[in-house]
Design a protein around this motif. Structure first.
Motif, PDB file in Angstrom:
ATOM      1  N   LYS A  15      68.556  74.271  53.201  1.00 31.44           N
ATOM      2  CA  LYS A  15      68.976  73.551  51.996  1.00 31.44           C
ATOM      3  C   LYS A  15      67.815  72.764  51.396  1.00 31.44           C
ATOM      4  N   GLU A  16      67.028  72.108  52.270  1.00 38.26           N
ATOM      5  CA  GLU A  16      65.879  71.327  51.796  1.00 38.26           C
ATOM      6  C   GLU A  16      64.862  72.238  51.108  1.00 38.26           C
ATOM      7  N   LYS A  17      64.573  73.372  51.713  1.00 36.07           N
ATOM      8  CA  LYS A  17      63.625  74.316  51.119  1.00 36.07           C
ATOM      9  C   LYS A  17      64.106  74.793  49.754  1.00 36.07           C
ATOM     10  N   GLU A  18      65.394  75.130  49.680  1.00 39.03           N
ATOM     11  CA  GLU A  18      65.953  75.613  48.421  1.00 39.03           C
ATOM     12  C   GLU A  18      65.852  74.556  47.332  1.00 39.03           C
ATOM     13  N   GLN A  19      66.180  73.310  47.682  1.00 37.60           N
ATOM     14  CA  GLN A  19      66.129  72.223  46.704  1.00 37.60           C
ATOM     15  C   GLN A  19      64.706  72.002  46.201  1.00 37.60           C
ATOM     16  N   ILE A  20      63.767  72.001  47.140  1.00 43.19           N
ATOM     17  CA  ILE A  20      62.370  71.737  46.793  1.00 43.19           C
ATOM     18  C   ILE A  20      61.803  72.834  45.905  1.00 43.19           C
ATOM     19  N   HIS A  21      62.038  74.065  46.290  1.00 42.27           N
ATOM     20  CA  HIS A  21      61.472  75.175  45.527  1.00 42.27           C
ATOM     21  C   HIS A  21      62.183  75.362  44.184  1.00 42.27           C
ATOM     22  N   THR A  22      63.472  75.064  44.146  1.00 46.11           N
ATOM     23  CA  THR A  22      64.192  75.118  42.864  1.00 46.11           C
ATOM     24  C   THR A  22      63.645  74.075  41.909  1.00 46.11           C
ATOM     25  N   LEU A  23      63.475  72.848  42.404  1.00 46.47           N
ATOM     26  CA  LEU A  23      62.932  71.783  41.569  1.00 46.47           C
ATOM     27  C   LEU A  23      61.509  72.114  41.135  1.00 46.47           C
ATOM     28  N   SER A  24      60.680  72.567  42.073  1.00 45.84           N
ATOM     29  CA  SER A  24      59.284  72.911  41.763  1.00 45.84           C
ATOM     30  C   SER A  24      59.225  73.989  40.678  1.00 45.84           C
ATOM     31  N   ASN A  25      60.038  75.035  40.846  1.00 46.29           N
ATOM     32  CA  ASN A  25      60.040  76.124  39.871  1.00 46.29           C
ATOM     33  C   ASN A  25      60.497  75.655  38.490  1.00 46.29           C
ATOM     34  N   ASN A  26      61.505  74.786  38.463  1.00 47.65           N
ATOM     35  CA  ASN A  26      61.995  74.271  37.181  1.00 47.65           C
ATOM     36  C   ASN A  26      60.938  73.428  36.476  1.00 47.65           C
ATOM     37  N   LEU A  27      60.231  72.602  37.245  1.00 51.62           N
ATOM     38  CA  LEU A  27      59.180  71.766  36.664  1.00 51.62           C
ATOM     39  C   LEU A  27      58.038  72.623  36.116  1.00 51.62           C
ATOM     40  N   ILE A  28      57.639  73.615  36.888  1.00 53.67           N
ATOM     41  CA  ILE A  28      56.532  74.489  36.477  1.00 53.67           C
ATOM     42  C   ILE A  28      56.916  75.336  35.261  1.00 53.67           C
ATOM     43  N   LYS A  29      58.152  75.864  35.268  1.00 59.90           N
ATOM     44  CA  LYS A  29      58.614  76.634  34.118  1.00 59.90           C
ATOM     45  C   LYS A  29      58.612  75.782  32.856  1.00 59.90           C
ATOM     46  N   TYR A  30      59.080  74.546  32.986  1.00 58.28           N
ATOM     47  CA  TYR A  30      59.118  73.649  31.822  1.00 58.28           C
ATOM     48  C   TYR A  30      57.702  73.376  31.313  1.00 58.28           C
ATOM     49  N   LEU A  31      56.794  73.039  32.230  1.00 58.23           N
ATOM     50  CA  LEU A  31      55.419  72.732  31.831  1.00 58.23           C
ATOM     51  C   LEU A  31      54.755  73.932  31.158  1.00 58.23           C
ATOM     52  N   ASN A  32      54.923  75.102  31.728  1.00 58.83           N
ATOM     53  CA  ASN A  32      54.294  76.293  31.155  1.00 58.83           C
ATOM     54  C   ASN A  32      54.909  76.653  29.800  1.00 58.83           C
ATOM     55  N   ARG A  33      56.189  76.356  29.619  1.00 61.14           N
ATOM     56  CA  ARG A  33      56.812  76.584  28.307  1.00 61.14           C
ATOM     57  C   ARG A  33      56.239  75.626  27.269  1.00 61.14           C
ATOM     58  N   ILE A  34      56.078  74.350  27.660  1.00 55.69           N
ATOM     59  CA  ILE A  34      55.508  73.352  26.750  1.00 55.69           C
ATOM     60  C   ILE A  34      54.064  73.704  26.403  1.00 55.69           C
ATOM     61  N   LEU A  35      53.316  74.139  27.404  1.00 50.22           N
ATOM     62  CA  LEU A  35      51.918  74.525  27.174  1.00 50.22           C
ATOM     63  C   LEU A  35      51.829  75.654  26.150  1.00 50.22           C
ATOM     64  N   LYS A  36      52.751  76.601  26.271  1.00 52.65           N
ATOM     65  CA  LYS A  36      52.750  77.732  25.347  1.00 52.65           C
ATOM     66  C   LYS A  36      53.163  77.289  23.952  1.00 52.65           C
ATOM     67  N   GLY A  81      46.446  65.983  30.664  1.00 50.40           N
ATOM     68  CA  GLY A  81      47.096  66.008  31.969  1.00 50.40           C
ATOM     69  C   GLY A  81      48.128  64.907  32.112  1.00 50.40           C
ATOM     70  N   LEU A  82      47.763  63.688  31.730  1.00 52.19           N
ATOM     71  CA  LEU A  82      48.698  62.566  31.802  1.00 52.19           C
ATOM     72  C   LEU A  82      49.850  62.740  30.820  1.00 52.19           C
ATOM     73  N   LYS A  83      49.522  63.171  29.605  1.00 50.22           N
ATOM     74  CA  LYS A  83      50.544  63.355  28.574  1.00 50.22           C
ATOM     75  C   LYS A  83      51.598  64.369  29.019  1.00 50.22           C
ATOM     76  N   LEU A  84      51.147  65.489  29.561  1.00 49.05           N
ATOM     77  CA  LEU A  84      52.069  66.528  30.023  1.00 49.05           C
ATOM     78  C   LEU A  84      52.896  66.050  31.212  1.00 49.05           C
ATOM     79  N   GLY A  85      52.252  65.302  32.109  1.00 54.67           N
ATOM     80  CA  GLY A  85      52.972  64.756  33.258  1.00 54.67           C
ATOM     81  C   GLY A  85      54.080  63.814  32.824  1.00 54.67           C
ATOM     82  N   TYR A  86      53.769  62.921  31.901  1.00 53.55           N
ATOM     83  CA  TYR A  86      54.773  61.987  31.382  1.00 53.55           C
ATOM     84  C   TYR A  86      55.909  62.736  30.683  1.00 53.55           C
ATOM     85  N   GLN A  87      55.557  63.767  29.923  1.00 53.77           N
ATOM     86  CA  GLN A  87      56.547  64.539  29.184  1.00 53.77           C
ATOM     87  C   GLN A  87      57.518  65.237  30.135  1.00 53.77           C
ATOM     88  N   CYS A  88      56.963  65.811  31.202  1.00 57.75           N
ATOM     89  CA  CYS A  88      57.794  66.498  32.195  1.00 57.75           C
ATOM     90  C   CYS A  88      58.657  65.497  32.953  1.00 57.75           C
TER      91      CYS A  88
END
Length: 468
Positions: A15-36, A81-88
């Motif tokens: 359960k911990e692994k699933e939560q961590i990787h789900t959250l990580s993937n969601n954060l990365i997907k969001y950041l990469n969408r914003i970057l694009k 880097g800071l701006k994107l971090g704050y946005q996410c």
């Protein structure tokens, strides 16, 4: 030893692994969408122990690096880097706080997890390195491509073992083994137990060079582990000799056949047999028949990695100066809550000096030197052997008098002090004997009482953690 039970306790749950990787993937997907969307030439990637699946249960800090092309100006990288971090962080209802390593980065608490958003350059080799954090990409790639699936469990055993013997962590306050170093050690020796079998026979300056670069001779450190991604870097450079020795001794203790029934205890917090109470600590210090001073003061709001070196530098300088004034120090150390308070502790063999001291002058063979000494010191001189000497009254008869003297604006220059500590230590310090400090009725209500008593117990009985 069968490590299955230990691994069941320290491996992250499904359960911990699933939560961590789900959250990580969601954060990365969001950041990469914003970057694009914002037409920014960069990419967010997961790095560190979570990406490598070498994190302990409940120790899952998430590292997300935002990779910029090498052509990106450093100022722009920092700002974006800071701006994107704050946005996410804002998008995911996080609580963000800026930190500083080789350049600024953002830490945000999201869904109970600490997330580091770190801007860096996208490099393919260490030769392209522009800042220290850039190499993390190379480390993650190397470990994920070389560490076998079954060896990840061995890394967890090693990290847990080191955590419980207080040798895990390369930050200054620990001075121990970094997570990446642990992974390289398992790559070198194969398993946790084989590492311990070899470590018990380590010598100072042992060289571990997985890629056979042959650059180990260029370093002079207790443990030399050449970075597989950078032949000119020792991954063990931050490892203090004291912590390497602790690991060696703990390895010998763990492998001792007479200790077989206690092996599993090395993967648990130390069970101190005696209850640590204020009265017990006072009793222990009284039994030592020394005099112990506590110097308490407020600390500045700076990161722990900046705070600890400054505290250590200042504490060591005061210790050294007390020694020069003939106050023999049995032991000294420091404690801090890393938030508001720090305490230096000085345990003294010699607490009070005699009224007078013999001040040595020049040898009598030089008339000119003797005349100058006489003109400067007066005529109450006499000789001991071939030295001209003077009996004079001491300026500092107690350590308190000397510490009170140096902790002033006029005299603080007499010691080496951390640059961020100077004003606060002068303005807020309080000096007291340990028995007075611990006996004060206010001490029982201090929020730091438990942690400080544990520190004092370790001060009295050092290296408890390396044996069970």
């Amino acid at each position: 030893m069968n490590y299955k039970t230990i691994l069941n306790e320290i491996q992250p749950t499904t359960k911990e692994k699933e939560q961590i990787h789900t959250l990580s993937n969601n954060l990365i997907k969001y950041l990469n969408r914003i970057l694009k969307e914002q037409n920014i030439n960069a990419e967010a990637l997961l790095v560190g122990s979570v990406a490598k699946n070498t994190f302990l249960r409940g120790k899952s800090d998430i590292d997300i690096f935002i990779n910029f092309p090498l052509s990106t100006p450093m100022d722009q990288l920092k700002e974006l880097g800071l701006k994107l971090g704050y946005q996410c962080s804002e998008e995911f209802n996080g609580k963000a706080e800026e930190h500083y390593a080789s350049h600024p980065y953002l830490t945000s608490c999201i869904d109970g997890y600490d997330i580091d958003f770190v801007p860096c350059y996208k490099i393919k080799s260490a030769k392209q390195l522009k800042s220290a954090v850039d190499r993390t990409l190379l480390h993650t790639k190397y470990i994920t491509s070389h560490l076998k699936e079954e060896q990840k469990s061995e890394v967890l055993l090693l990290k847990k073992f080191m955590s419980e013997i207080k040798t895990y962590g390369s930050e200054f306050k620990v001075g121990g083994f970094a997570g990446y170093l642990c992974e390289l050690l398992i790559l070198k020796y194969g398993t946790f137990e084989k590492l311990l079998e070899n470590a018990q026979n380590w010598n100072y300056g042992i060289i571990i060079d997985l890629e056979d670069y042959g650059t180990g001779k260029n370093f002079n450190d207790p443990l030399i582990t050449i970075d597989p991604t950078d032949e000119n870097r020792n991954v063990g450079a931050a490892l203090r000799l004291e912590k390497m020795v602790d690991f060696i001794i703990a390895s010998r203790n763990f492998l001792d056949e007479t200790n077989n029934d206690k092996k599993s205890d090395y993967f648990k917090p130390l069970n101190k047999k005696q209850k640590i109470s204020t009265s017990e600590i006072l009793k222990k210090f009284k039994d030592r028949e020394t005099h112990t001073l506590l110097l308490k003061f407020e600390i500045p709001e700076i990161p722990p990695d900046s705070l600890h070196p400054q505290l250590n530098k200042t504490m060591e300088s005061i210790t050294e100066k007390l020694e020069t004034k003939d106050f023999s120090i049995f032991k000294s150390d420091y404690w801090t809550d890393e938030n508001k308070l720090a305490i230096f502790i000085f345990e003294l063999n010699v607490y009070k000096q005699s009224k007078y001291i013999i001040h040595e002058g020049p040898k009598i063979w030089s008339k000119k030197s003797c005349d100058n000494f006489k003109n400067y010191r007066g005529d109450k001189l006499y000789s001991i052997d071939d030295l001209l000497v003077l009996t004079k009254e001491r300026k500092f008869k107690t350590p308190e008098s000397y510490i009170n003297y140096i902790l002033t604006n006029e005299n603080i220059h007499n010691i080496k002090i951390g640059k961020n500590l100077k004003d606060l230590i002068i303005a807020t310090y309080d000096l007291d004997l340990i028995e007075n400090f611990l006996s004060n009725k206010n001490f029982e209500n201090y929020s730091f009482k438990k942690d400080f008593l544990n520190f004092l117990d370790d001060f009295i009985y050092p290296k408890q953690y390396v044996k069970r």
